[in-house]
Design an enzyme around this catalytic site. Structure first.
Site, short mmCIF file in Angstrom:
data_model
loop_
_atom_site.label_atom_id
_atom_site.label_comp_id
_atom_site.label_asym_id
_atom_site.label_seq_id
_atom_site.Cartn_x
_atom_site.Cartn_y
_atom_site.Cartn_z
CG HIS A 458 -1.85 -1.16 1.28
ND1 HIS A 458 -2.44 -1.59 2.46
CD2 HIS A 458 -2.32 -1.99 0.30
CE1 HIS A 458 -3.22 -2.64 2.19
NE2 HIS A 458 -3.15 -2.90 0.91
CB ALA A 459 3.84 2.28 -1.92
#
Length: 528
Positions: A458-459
């Site tokens: 989930h950058a």
């Protein structure tokens, strides 16, 4: 080649931006994607998602050694095809918490509060449960309930409730707190990626050009105005020009990389690599993610390992139902480890497969995994250039668990996971432990976290509104350039980030369209 708008990156947000702009007949749109088409059968079949890791449709990034993870390098899969990571992800539809978007507004991002973004979530959605004040129907993006039928998921939910967590049938409704089955981006048992949902319906139109295998090398400027994108396409270098705007949608790792390759970023770093600095901005800083720890157990109940059978294949082909429709991480939930928080600080995922090493080592037997991630981490990482070569992978350090607050929260999250594991619903079906802390002691939990923590994929945050962008997603200090993807988040949302990234694409398209009379050539600006 010349267009009104050039969208760089055909991923989760880029497909949305390009498709929505292409709905306006007065403008021409080009969508540039470095990877191929998303036509592999493994993209459509939900259970096959792990087969796409470390293939030609995965950017296959790694972090540099992570200081708090025993100097391990964490694997970072990212989709490299149309649909981007929405074509290889776990399809979990979580928007984030109301408090996340209200926080953005409080930080100065006008127009991004929960009341502002909820209409975009509802507009994009086609929820099989129907329409209400939180959900929409008739939108491009399918949102469905799981149809896999794994009993092991129900056993985990029973155990979580037995450990004191409350049931929640809708994490995107009135409250995020509790546990339940995730809703999924699937339609009739197949993946509903951003490409399939948004792009496919408008492809073939006269004003949309989609170029695959088109790797963006750098942006071209006339003075301080972005005018083109230099690409390599089938081995040939060319420039795609934009009359109005360029919208960078390359993701939280590669949007900052492209900006830095174009002279936008931390001045000292760029000059050290020989770049002329166009604008000194904190591009690549504020890297955010949800660090995750998963515990795995061998189980007597069927899991993903026994799901790949000829009978399951026939059921999938005939009805698009059964074990092969699983998104693997079928259930989970949200919990607060202490009072006084604006929202939950832990999210759980519960998987129908037993795995470790970031999912790269999968148990060849039936089992399951579950564990916490930090829903609102305080640690920050950074994306920088590894070299001046535009095809070099960026240097990524997430700095997972760098703060005492994050380490303490993770300790409590793992402790709760161990409590769930000892509930009768799971203890009675357990054969053996595959990967878990040696004991509930602080020392053993800390050691386990250091050895097994990983990304939750989930950058976000590396081209943040307020520091790199204004609230209309325009890059500060230059003209004709916006960013629209998860990198624009000033703080990370609580939950899986794909839904919020699609919302960002939806809102970005409206912001761009609103500015048509400003950005269009004078002879066409009034032709709306």
């Amino acid at each position: 080649m010349r267009f009104d708008y050039v969208v760089v990156g055909g991923g989760t947000a880029g497909c949305v931006v390009a498709a929505r702009l292409a709905e306006r007949e007065e403008c021409s749109v080009a969508l540039l994607e470095a990877g191929p088409e998303d036509d592999l059968p493994e993209v459509s079949m939900p259970a096959a998602l792990g087969l796409l890791f470390k293939t030609h449709v995965d950017w296959d990034f790694d972090t540099d050694p992570e200081p708090q993870l025993g100097s391990r390098c964490a694997y970072l899969p990212r989709g490299r095809m149309l649909g981007g990571s929405s074509s290889i992800n776990g399809m979990v539809y979580i928007r984030g918490n109301r408090a996340d978007f209200d926080e953005w507004e409080e930080l100065g991002c006008d127009g991004w509060g929960y009341a502002d973004v909820l209409p975009y979530f509802r507009r994009s959605e086609d929820n099989e449960r129907g329409q209400d004040e939180y959900h929409g129907v008739g939108g491009p993006l399918a949102v469905s309930d799981s149809r896999s039928g794994y009993a092991i998921t129900e056993a985990w939910l029973e155990a979580a409730i037995g450990a004191g967590l409350v049931p929640n049938p809708d994490f995107n409704g009135a409250s995020q707190v509790g546990v339940g089955r995730f809703q999924l981006n699937q339609r009739n048992g197949e993946r509903s990626s951003a490409s399939r949902a948004f792009l496919d319906p408008v492809r073939g139109g006269p004003n949309l050009t989609v170029m695959t295998d088109a790797h963006a090398l750098r942006l071209r400027f006339e003075g301080r105005r972005a005018r083109g994108v230099e690409i390599v396409h089938h081995g040939e270098v060319s420039v795609i020009e934009a009359d109005c705007e360029i919208i960078v949608c390359a993701g939280a790792y590669q949007s900052p990389q492209l900006l830095m390759l174009s002279g936008l970023g931390p001045a000292a770093q760029l000059r050290a690599l020989g770049f002329q600095v166009l604008e000194d901005l904190p591009v690549g800083e504020n890297l955010l993610d949800h660090p995750m720890v998963m515990m795995s157990y061998v189980s007597r109940l069927p899991g993903l390992f026994s799901g790949f059978t000829a009978e399951s294949q026939r059921l999938y082909e005939r009805e698009r139902r059964g074990p092969l429709t699983t998104n693997v991480a079928e259930a989970g939930g949200f919990v607060s480890t202490r009072s006084g928080l604006a929202g939950p600080d832990i999210q759980f995922h519960a998987s129908v497969a037993a795995a470790k090493h970031g999912g790269m080592t999968v148990l060849e037997s039936d089992g399951h995994s579950f564990g916490p991630n930090l829903a609102k981490p305080s640690s920050r990482g950074q994306v920088t250039l590894r070299s001046p070569m535009p095809t070099a992978k960026p240097r990524i350090v997430h700095n997972f668990l760098a703060t005492e607050e994050d380490r303490a929260t993770m300790l409590e999250g793992v402790r709760l996971a161990l409590e769930i594991a000892e509930q009768p619903a799971l203890r009675d079906i357990r054969v053996s432990v595959y990967s878990a802390p040696a004991s509930p002691s602080d020392a053993d939990i800390v050691d386990f976290v250091r050895q097994s923590a990983q990304t939750d994929f989930h950058a976000a945050g590396t081209c943040a509104m307020g520091s790199v962008l204004d609230p209309r997603l325009r890059v500060l200090g230059v003209e004709g350039l916006r960013v629209a993807d998860a990198s624009v988040m000033p703080t990370i949302v609580r939950g899986n980030t794909a839904a919020a990234t699609i919302m960002i694409g939806e809102k970005a398209a409206d912001l761009i369209a609103d500015d048509w009379t400003v950005t269009a050539p004078p002879d066409r600006a009034t032709a709306v």
